[in-house]
Design a protein around this motif. Structure first.
Motif, short mmCIF file in Angstrom:
data_model
loop_
_atom_site.label_atom_id
_atom_site.label_comp_id
_atom_site.label_asym_id
_atom_site.label_seq_id
_atom_site.Cartn_x
_atom_site.Cartn_y
_atom_site.Cartn_z
N ARG A 26 -0.28 102.16 109.90
CA ARG A 26 0.00 102.83 111.18
C ARG A 26 0.05 101.66 112.50
O ARG A 26 0.96 101.92 113.12
CB ARG A 26 -1.08 103.70 111.60
CG ARG A 26 -0.67 104.44 112.84
CD ARG A 26 -1.99 105.42 113.13
NE ARG A 26 -2.26 106.25 111.99
CZ ARG A 26 -3.24 106.31 111.43
NH1 ARG A 26 -4.14 105.57 111.52
NH2 ARG A 26 -3.41 107.17 110.47
N ASN A 27 -0.77 100.50 112.16
CA ASN A 27 -0.85 99.39 113.28
C ASN A 27 -0.19 98.30 112.79
O ASN A 27 -0.18 97.12 113.23
CB ASN A 27 -2.31 99.13 113.62
CG ASN A 27 -3.00 100.29 113.98
OD1 ASN A 27 -2.48 100.92 114.68
ND2 ASN A 27 -4.23 100.51 113.52
N PRO A 32 2.17 90.37 113.60
CA PRO A 32 3.44 89.62 113.49
C PRO A 32 3.71 89.51 111.84
O PRO A 32 5.05 89.44 111.66
CB PRO A 32 3.44 88.30 114.12
CG PRO A 32 2.40 88.63 115.18
CD PRO A 32 1.23 89.63 114.37
N ASP A 33 2.72 89.46 111.18
CA ASP A 33 2.91 89.20 109.64
C ASP A 33 3.20 90.23 108.83
O ASP A 33 3.88 90.39 107.86
CB ASP A 33 1.75 88.60 108.81
CG ASP A 33 0.48 89.50 109.37
OD1 ASP A 33 0.50 90.33 110.04
OD2 ASP A 33 -0.40 89.17 108.53
N GLY A 204 -7.96 92.15 101.17
CA GLY A 204 -7.30 92.90 100.12
C GLY A 204 -5.93 93.46 100.61
O GLY A 204 -5.27 92.95 99.95
N LEU A 205 -6.02 94.48 101.59
CA LEU A 205 -4.75 95.00 101.91
C LEU A 205 -3.80 94.17 102.83
O LEU A 205 -2.55 94.30 102.35
CB LEU A 205 -5.24 95.99 102.84
CG LEU A 205 -5.83 97.54 102.03
CD1 LEU A 205 -6.36 98.30 102.87
CD2 LEU A 205 -4.41 98.08 101.13
N LEU A 206 -4.47 93.42 103.62
CA LEU A 206 -3.26 92.53 104.30
C LEU A 206 -2.73 91.68 103.34
O LEU A 206 -1.34 91.49 103.32
CB LEU A 206 -3.95 92.00 105.74
CG LEU A 206 -4.38 93.00 106.55
CD1 LEU A 206 -5.06 92.27 107.83
CD2 LEU A 206 -3.21 93.74 107.12
N PRO A 207 -3.39 90.75 102.63
CA PRO A 207 -2.60 89.80 101.76
C PRO A 207 -1.94 90.47 100.89
O PRO A 207 -0.63 90.26 100.56
CB PRO A 207 -3.84 89.07 100.93
CG PRO A 207 -4.96 89.29 101.81
CD PRO A 207 -4.76 90.49 102.74
N PHE A 208 -2.09 91.77 100.24
CA PHE A 208 -1.25 92.34 99.59
C PHE A 208 0.06 92.93 100.06
O PHE A 208 0.99 92.78 99.76
CB PHE A 208 -2.12 93.69 98.71
CG PHE A 208 -1.27 94.44 97.94
CD1 PHE A 208 -1.40 94.23 96.58
CD2 PHE A 208 -0.39 95.72 98.19
CE1 PHE A 208 -0.64 95.05 95.55
CE2 PHE A 208 0.21 96.55 97.62
CZ PHE A 208 0.15 95.94 96.19
#
Length: 275
Positions: A26-27, A32-33, A204-208
């Motif tokens: 959602r955010n 930027p990434d 976990g989530l953001l790198p994925f």
């Protein structure tokens, strides 16, 4: 042999993992990434990929999750012990309370009924007798008895109403409000949960998601992680350590061979002929 396996995500925590994932998607445009969400892969496709890779993603927060479930179980333990203790003591106390409450309920119900019935009978008979001529002497006694039982009926009804009011107030005082029963977590559990949520999101989530957006071959329906995911720690078993024999030991060493030394015969001119 060493095992470095992460704790399995419990069923009760899967909904929380999905909330973390939904908040991240959602955010996404605030980061930027993750600004490329919706260009090649939309949010729903990324969500499907992240759900398929739940075990892999949550492994990145294995230490925080293990601490979280440990603290949570410790906080739940006293409640469980108290419940068992109460379940053991409840029957004896409950039987006595039930007998007392049952007797009181019978009196509260029967007293007004019996007194009202008696009042009706005495008044009806007494006034009928007073209509006769000559009026029997006990007609006034019957009417007086009827009014007595009428007053007793009113007193029994009042007493029953007061008893019901006291019971309602007592139950209301001992009953926990809904917001207290479903209140906030204790501080230590809340801190452990926040640490786990932060670790799942950041490690976990953001790198994925970044790897999925950067990998042109990523399949939204596949459970395989994107090829660029490299920060997920290794989970599994490490092989046993084998060491070579020590240098000073001669057991197990291969024998060494040296070739024999051959010398060529000495040849010379006539002056070097043997005598």
């Amino acid at each position: 042999m060493h095992m470095n396996s992460a704790p399995h995500l419990l069923t009760e925590d899967r909904a929380e993992y999905e909330r973390i994932l939904d908040d991240a998607l959602r955010n996404a445009h605030d980061r930027p990434d993750l600004a490329a969400v919706g260009q090649r892969l939309n949010a729903e496709q990324l969500r499907t990929m992240a759900l398929n890779a739940t075990a892999l993603i949550t492994t990145a927060a294995a230490a925080e999750y293990e601490h979280y479930i440990k603290i949570r179980e410790e906080m739940r333990a006293p409640t469980s012990v108290a419940s068992v203790h109460n379940s053991v003591l409840a029957p004896a106390a409950g039987e006595a309370a039930e007998r007392g409450a049952g007797f009181g309920a019978v009196i509260a119900v029967l007293a007004p009924v019996l007194a009202g019935t008696a009042a009706l009978i005495f008044l009806l008979v007494g006034y009928i007798l007073k209509m006769l001529s000559p009026t029997p002497a006990f007609a006034e006694t019957m009417v007086a008895a009827g009014w007595f039982f009428g007053a007793l009926t009113a007193a029994a009804i009042l007493a029953a109403a007061i008893g019901l009011l006291i019971t309602a107030l007592r139950n209301g005082a001992t009953q926990l409000p809904a917001e207290e029963m479903t209140g906030e977590l204790p501080d230590e559990v809340a801190r452990a949960k926040d640490a786990w949520r932060h670790a799942v999101l950041e490690r976990g989530l953001l790198p994925f998601l970044r790897a999925a957006l950067a990998d042109p071959s990523a399949d939204p329906k596949s459970a395989a992680p994107p090829r660029h995911v490299s920060r997920i720690p290794k989970v599994g078993y490490s092989g046993p350590d084998y060491s070579s024999p020590s240098e000073g030991s001669t057991a197990g060493q291969r024998p060494t061979f040296t070739s024999p030394d051959f010398t060529s015969p000495d040849f010379g001119g006539p002056e070097h002929q043997p005598e």
